[in-house]
Enzyme design. Structure first.
Site, mmCIF file in Angstrom:
data_model
loop_
_atom_site.group_PDB
_atom_site.id
_atom_site.type_symbol
_atom_site.label_atom_id
_atom_site.label_comp_id
_atom_site.label_asym_id
_atom_site.label_seq_id
_atom_site.Cartn_x
_atom_site.Cartn_y
_atom_site.Cartn_z
ATOM 1 N N PHE A 49 1.282 -1.499 -0.230
ATOM 2 C CA PHE A 49 0.119 0.240 -0.260
ATOM 3 C C PHE A 49 0.648 1.512 0.090
ATOM 4 C CE2 PHE A 49 -3.116 3.415 2.208
ATOM 5 C CZ PHE A 49 -3.374 2.796 1.020
ATOM 6 N N ASP A 53 1.804 -4.463 8.672
ATOM 7 C CA ASP A 53 0.726 -3.684 9.040
ATOM 8 C C ASP A 53 -0.737 -4.761 8.512
ATOM 9 O OD1 ASP A 53 -1.363 -2.604 7.266
ATOM 10 O OD2 ASP A 53 -0.466 -0.889 6.699
ATOM 11 N N TYR A 111 -10.674 1.370 10.732
ATOM 12 C CA TYR A 111 -12.236 1.815 10.225
ATOM 13 C C TYR A 111 -12.592 0.489 9.132
ATOM 14 C CZ TYR A 111 -8.700 3.905 7.135
ATOM 15 O OH TYR A 111 -7.780 4.499 6.206
ATOM 16 N N LYS A 112 -11.655 -0.383 8.358
ATOM 17 C CA LYS A 112 -12.000 -1.631 7.768
ATOM 18 C C LYS A 112 -12.734 -3.071 8.500
ATOM 19 C CE LYS A 112 -8.330 -0.042 4.488
ATOM 20 N NZ LYS A 112 -7.116 0.352 4.420
ATOM 21 N N ARG A 138 -13.034 -5.162 -6.647
ATOM 22 C CA ARG A 138 -12.990 -5.676 -5.430
ATOM 23 C C ARG A 138 -13.724 -5.480 -4.626
ATOM 24 N NH1 ARG A 138 -8.477 -2.236 -0.891
ATOM 25 N NH2 ARG A 138 -10.781 -1.095 -0.953
HETATM 26 C C1 PLP Z 1 -6.036 1.310 4.591
HETATM 27 C C2 PLP Z 1 -4.632 0.928 4.386
HETATM 28 C C3 PLP Z 1 -4.592 1.633 4.952
HETATM 29 C C4 PLP Z 1 -4.354 3.101 5.122
HETATM 30 O O1 PLP Z 1 -4.017 4.127 6.243
HETATM 31 P P1 PLP Z 1 -4.586 5.505 6.924
HETATM 32 O O2 PLP Z 1 -3.306 6.167 7.899
HETATM 33 O O3 PLP Z 1 -5.909 5.673 8.276
HETATM 34 O O4 PLP Z 1 -5.175 6.708 6.179
HETATM 35 C C5 PLP Z 1 -2.797 1.664 5.542
HETATM 36 N N1 PLP Z 1 -1.780 0.581 4.880
HETATM 37 C C6 PLP Z 1 -2.949 -0.589 3.957
HETATM 38 C C7 PLP Z 1 -2.104 -1.433 3.371
HETATM 39 C C8 PLP Z 1 -4.201 0.119 3.969
HETATM 40 O O5 PLP Z 1 -5.207 -0.943 2.764
#
Ligand code: PLP
Length: 407
Positions: free
Chosen positions: A124, A194, A219-220, A366
């Protein structure tokens, strides 16, 4: 007509009662809990309580009276249970990106003489950007990006930190946390995982895998609401030696002594920076209670079965969708990704029919499978709808081609 075998799966589902804990809109099948979990009833009630009663009536006394000050630890310990961490190692705070900054800096300073951060080139982007930002702050580090299949070969004594997202956000491909962590440790490398697409989606065993640091998202799959605070994990074994650079007052050993000298709090609390966002953290804290009596193994079993049902239903229809997720479920998180040149329009047409998925550039549709609120009937219906959208070419209508800011 929903086939009887699908109804039977719902009848024997041990998690079937959990759907009632959520407020889900009518005529909607939600396959995007991997991006934003839906609203738990308890979270809504807590939001009202925190605003009207706590803030509205009790004002500043709520820091003590309603335990606002303890929310980072309280929510952190609930998350710890979900990710296989013994108490005292997880704290809820900031965003995943900010938490990455803190744990990466902490990990790098534990590795004198090494400066390479090895990561997956398909990680990401924020994970990679944060390494870049640390470098610009003057911390000695260099990013080495490799394809997933090359990570193990690239582990050597020059690597300080291995930074990986357990489940790839596009494809759903999942690393084997236990074996990758062990391989890194064999070369003296510290590991940062992560868990954005892991926490709440399936069992994670941070302690058992001897992970060094981890971060994840509120939030996921944890359903904490839009922009909910994130979390981080620092293994007990590193807590004595470690320091983090965002040395704000909430991470001080005695915040309310207001000393001019910074003195880090013992343990994971040092990783706090500023005042917790009470409105959103209290909501996340309430949402987490849904997991209190859930066996994460049951979540995984159902997730695998939901994905299998979806794939079988879709395959019976022959579409031009190409599964880009691993076909072996063991190498997959709790999502399915399909490639199609018109993936964006297909996603929009699906949403118009009440099946909510998302699109990831350049060409991926997705679908997230969150077992707490998805039934087998939902998943069967979603697969039928997707097959219908693709074979009818209904997605070619112009309204489905308009790109919006957030995909
Ligand atoms: C959604 C996601 C994030 C989100 O990071 P934020 O700082 O909350 O915006 C980080 N890493 C991964 C792999 C994600 O899928």
């Amino acid at each position: 007509m929903i086939p009887e075998r699908v109804c039977a799966l719902d009848l024997s589902d041990p998690l079937v009662g959990k759907k009632a804990a959520f407020l889900l809109p009518e005529n909607t099948i939600y396959l995007d809990g991997n991006s934003l979990g839906p609203l738990p009833k308890a979270a809504k009630a807590q939001a009202e309580q925190t605003i009207s009663q706590q803030w509205g009536e009790d004002l500043i006394t709520s820091w003590n009276k309603h335990g606002w000050i303890d929310l980072p630890q309280q929510a952190g310990e609930k998350i710890a249970k979900i990710v296989g961490a013994a108490p005292g190692q997880v704290i809820c705070c900031d965003s995943t990106s900010v938490n990455l900054f803190k744990v990466l800096a902490a990990a790098l300073t534990l590795q004198p003489g090494r400066s390479k951060v090895l990561s997956d080139k398909d990680n990401f982007p924020t994970d990679l950007y944060m390494v870049e930002g640390l470098r610009q702050c003057g911390l000695e580090c260099a990013l080495d990006l490799q394809p997933a299949g090359e990570i193990i070969n690239a582990l050597d004594e020059s690597v300080a930190v291995l930074l990986l997202t357990e489940v790839n956000f596009r494809t759903g491909q999942r690393y084997n946390m236990a074996s990758v962590t062990a391989a890194a440790h064999a070369k003296g490398i510290l590991v940062v995982w992560d868990l954005a697409h892991s926490a709440g989606a399936f069992p994670v065993e941070l302690d058992a895998c001897q992970v060094d640091f981890a971060v994840g998202c509120g939030y996921k799959y944890l359903n904490g609401g839009p922009g909910a605070p994130a979390f981080l994990y620092v293994a007990h074994k590193h807590q004595q030696a470690v320091n983090q650079p965002l040395s704000g007052w909430m991470g001080h050993a005695a915040a309310f002594a207001f000393s001019p000298q910074y003195q880090p709090a013992p343990g994971v609390q040092q990783f706090l920076c500023g005042t917790p966002p009470v409105l959103s953290m209290s909501v996340l804290n309430a949402a987490l209670d849904i997991f209190a009596d859930v066996d994460m193994n049951q979540i995984r079993v159902k997730s695998e079965q939901l994905m299998a049902l979806f794939l079988q239903t879709l395959e019976a229809k022959s579409t031009q969708l190409v599964l880009v997720s691993p076909s072996n479920v063991e190498q997959r998180g709790s999502q399915l990704a399909f490639g199609h040149p018109q993936a964006y329009a297909i996603c929009q047409a699906l949403i118009a029919r009440g099946v909510i998925a998302d699109f990831r550039a350049p060409d991926i549709l997705r679908l997230g499978f969150a077992p707490l609120y998805l039934s087998y009937q939902d998943v069967w219906q979603a697969a039928e709808t997707l097959a219908e959208v693709v074979s009818s070419e209904n997605y070619l209508q112009p309204q489905f081609q308009v790109k919006q800011k957030v995909t």
